[in-house]
Design an enzyme around this catalytic site. Structure first.
Site, PDB file in Angstrom:
ATOM      1  N   ASN A 171       0.873  -1.179   0.000  1.00 38.97           N
ATOM      2  CA  ASN A 171       0.000   0.000   0.000  1.00 38.97           C
ATOM      3  C   ASN A 171       0.909   1.227   0.000  1.00 38.97           C
ATOM      4  O   ASN A 171       1.512   1.550   1.025  1.00 38.97           O
ATOM      5  CB  ASN A 171      -0.901  -0.019   1.245  1.00 38.97           C
ATOM      6  N   LYS A 182       0.084   4.250  -0.125  1.00 36.24           N
ATOM      7  CA  LYS A 182      -0.532   5.448   0.477  1.00 36.24           C
ATOM      8  C   LYS A 182      -0.307   6.644  -0.467  1.00 36.24           C
ATOM      9  O   LYS A 182      -0.361   6.466  -1.679  1.00 36.24           O
ATOM     10  CB  LYS A 182       0.022   5.663   1.883  1.00 36.24           C
ATOM     11  N   HIS A 218      -9.603   1.792   5.175  1.00 37.36           N
ATOM     12  CA  HIS A 218      -8.286   1.926   5.807  1.00 37.36           C
ATOM     13  C   HIS A 218      -8.379   2.873   7.008  1.00 37.36           C
ATOM     14  O   HIS A 218      -9.111   3.855   6.974  1.00 37.36           O
ATOM     15  CB  HIS A 218      -7.258   2.448   4.797  1.00 37.36           C
ATOM     16  N   GLU A 274      -6.547   5.134   8.062  1.00 41.47           N
ATOM     17  CA  GLU A 274      -6.258   6.553   7.796  1.00 41.47           C
ATOM     18  C   GLU A 274      -7.481   7.249   7.210  1.00 41.47           C
ATOM     19  O   GLU A 274      -7.721   8.429   7.466  1.00 41.47           O
ATOM     20  CB  GLU A 274      -5.032   6.655   6.874  1.00 41.47           C
ATOM     21  N   GLU A 284      -5.449  -4.421  10.782  1.00 47.02           N
ATOM     22  CA  GLU A 284      -4.390  -3.436  10.934  1.00 47.02           C
ATOM     23  C   GLU A 284      -4.628  -2.660  12.232  1.00 47.02           C
ATOM     24  O   GLU A 284      -5.350  -1.648  12.232  1.00 47.02           O
ATOM     25  CB  GLU A 284      -4.393  -2.465   9.749  1.00 47.02           C
ATOM     26  N   GLY A 313       2.668   2.420  10.961  1.00 44.19           N
ATOM     27  CA  GLY A 313       3.642   3.498  10.799  1.00 44.19           C
ATOM     28  C   GLY A 313       4.364   3.846  12.093  1.00 44.19           C
ATOM     29  O   GLY A 313       5.014   4.881  12.184  1.00 44.19           O
ATOM     30  N   SER A 355       3.492  -2.054  10.433  1.00 43.09           N
ATOM     31  CA  SER A 355       4.945  -2.158  10.656  1.00 43.09           C
ATOM     32  C   SER A 355       5.533  -3.505  10.226  1.00 43.09           C
ATOM     33  O   SER A 355       6.464  -4.014  10.849  1.00 43.09           O
ATOM     34  CB  SER A 355       5.288  -1.849  12.121  1.00 43.09           C
TER      35      SER A 355
HETATM   36  P1  13P Z   1       2.996   0.529   7.792  1.00 43.30           P
HETATM   37  O1  13P Z   1       3.491  -0.758   7.162  1.00 43.30           O
HETATM   38  O2  13P Z   1       3.749   1.743   7.319  1.00 43.30           O
HETATM   39  O3  13P Z   1       2.920   0.411   9.278  1.00 43.30           O
HETATM   40  O4  13P Z   1       1.492   0.747   7.271  1.00 43.30           O
HETATM   41  C1  13P Z   1       0.590  -0.287   7.361  1.00 43.30           C
HETATM   42  C2  13P Z   1      -0.610   0.072   6.575  1.00 43.30           C
HETATM   43  O5  13P Z   1      -1.347   0.972   6.928  1.00 43.30           O
HETATM   44  C3  13P Z   1      -0.868  -0.679   5.332  1.00 43.30           C
HETATM   45  O6  13P Z   1      -2.128  -0.401   4.835  1.00 43.30           O
END
Ligand code: 13P
Length: 251
Positions: A8, A10, A94, A96, A167, A173, A212
């Site tokens: 992903n 982002k 997601h 976010e 997640e 992150g 992560s």
């Molecule tokens: P990270 O791998 O940066 O922690 O992000 C995970 C994520 O949100 C994947 O959709």
């Protein structure tokens, strides 16, 4: 069931970076371990160039969509537009988008049902915040999200078309990966829900872990029960790191 190793991006990568990466990813896809599939969730602006370079060797998905075929929805993208750009998949819900863009379960539920009916494969993202976890609300939060997000999805949805990514918000992150007991507990809860909700198919739906994931920890994660792949943010941005994740042996 093959493991789905998903990137992903982002809100990262302009066209030239997306073009270089997707060419390398297509090479990687020619020589995958036999138990693996790969998916890339790229920003809308990069989808077309990625589709051209990947040539179907890797599943391509959007990171969001709007639950309508077309209309006066400024700034939004329909499932049909994603299909038109070469996508087979879409991320829905997601964390976010829930936290920053204010999406609630009712809206996410509309997206899941509409995207599936339009012919996309949906990867629904769920997960609890640290506060919810500390209050002992893990089961309540996951079951509420699954219940509302999948409320309008028919019982006959195919296992191929619907997957869930667990997640935990506190692991995204942050560098703080969930421990094996946390992942096992959450994935078992999700599996039990899917088996109740989709009696014949729930056991075959993929459950991915995200938060992560790195080359250094992926082998242990994909060895866990009910983990059918990973959804990788930060560590997917460099093709070398993602390639190590995709090829990691199962510990
Ligand atoms: P990270 O791998 O940066 O922690 O992000 C995970 C994520 O949100 C994947 O959709």
């Amino acid at each position: 069931m093959k493991l789905l190793m998903a990137a992903n991006w982002k809100m990262f990568k302009k066209l030239d970076e997306a073009a270089l990466y997707s060419k390398e990813l297509a090479k990687l896809a020619r020589n995958l371990p036999p138990d693996r599939e790969v998916a890339l969730f790229a920003p809308f602006t990069s989808l077309r160039v990625c589709a051209d370079n990947l040539g179907g060797s890797v599943a391509l998905g959007g990171q969001n969509c709007y639950p309508a075929a077309e209309g006066a929805f400024t700034g939004e993208i329909s499932p049909g537009m994603l299909l038109d750009c070469g996508c087979s998949h879409v991320l829905v819900g997601h964390s976010e988008r829930r936290a920053i863009l204010g999406e609630n379960d009712a809206f996410i539920g509309k997206k899941c049902a509409f995207a599936l009916s339009a012919g996309l494969q949906v990867l629904l993202c769920i997960g609890e915040s640290l506060e919810e976890r500390d209050k002992g609300l893990l089961r309540a939060v996951l079951e509420r999200q699954l219940g509302e997000d999948l409320a309008a999805v028919p019982e006959t949805a195919s296992a191929q078309n619907l997957s869930v990514a667990y997640e935990p918000v506190w692991a995204i992150g942050t560098g703080r990966v969930a421990g094996a007991p946390d992942i096992l507990e959450a994935h078992a809860l999700i599996r039990a829900f899917l088996e109740r909700r989709f009696p014949d198919r729930g056991k075959m739906m993929r459950i991915l872990y995200g938060g992560s994931v790195k080359p250094e920890n992926v082998a242990e994660i994909i060895a866990l029960d009910n983990v059918n792949g990973v959804l990788v943010g930060g560590a997917s941005l460099q093709i070398d790191g993602f390639s190590r994740i995709v090829r990691a042996p199962v510990a």
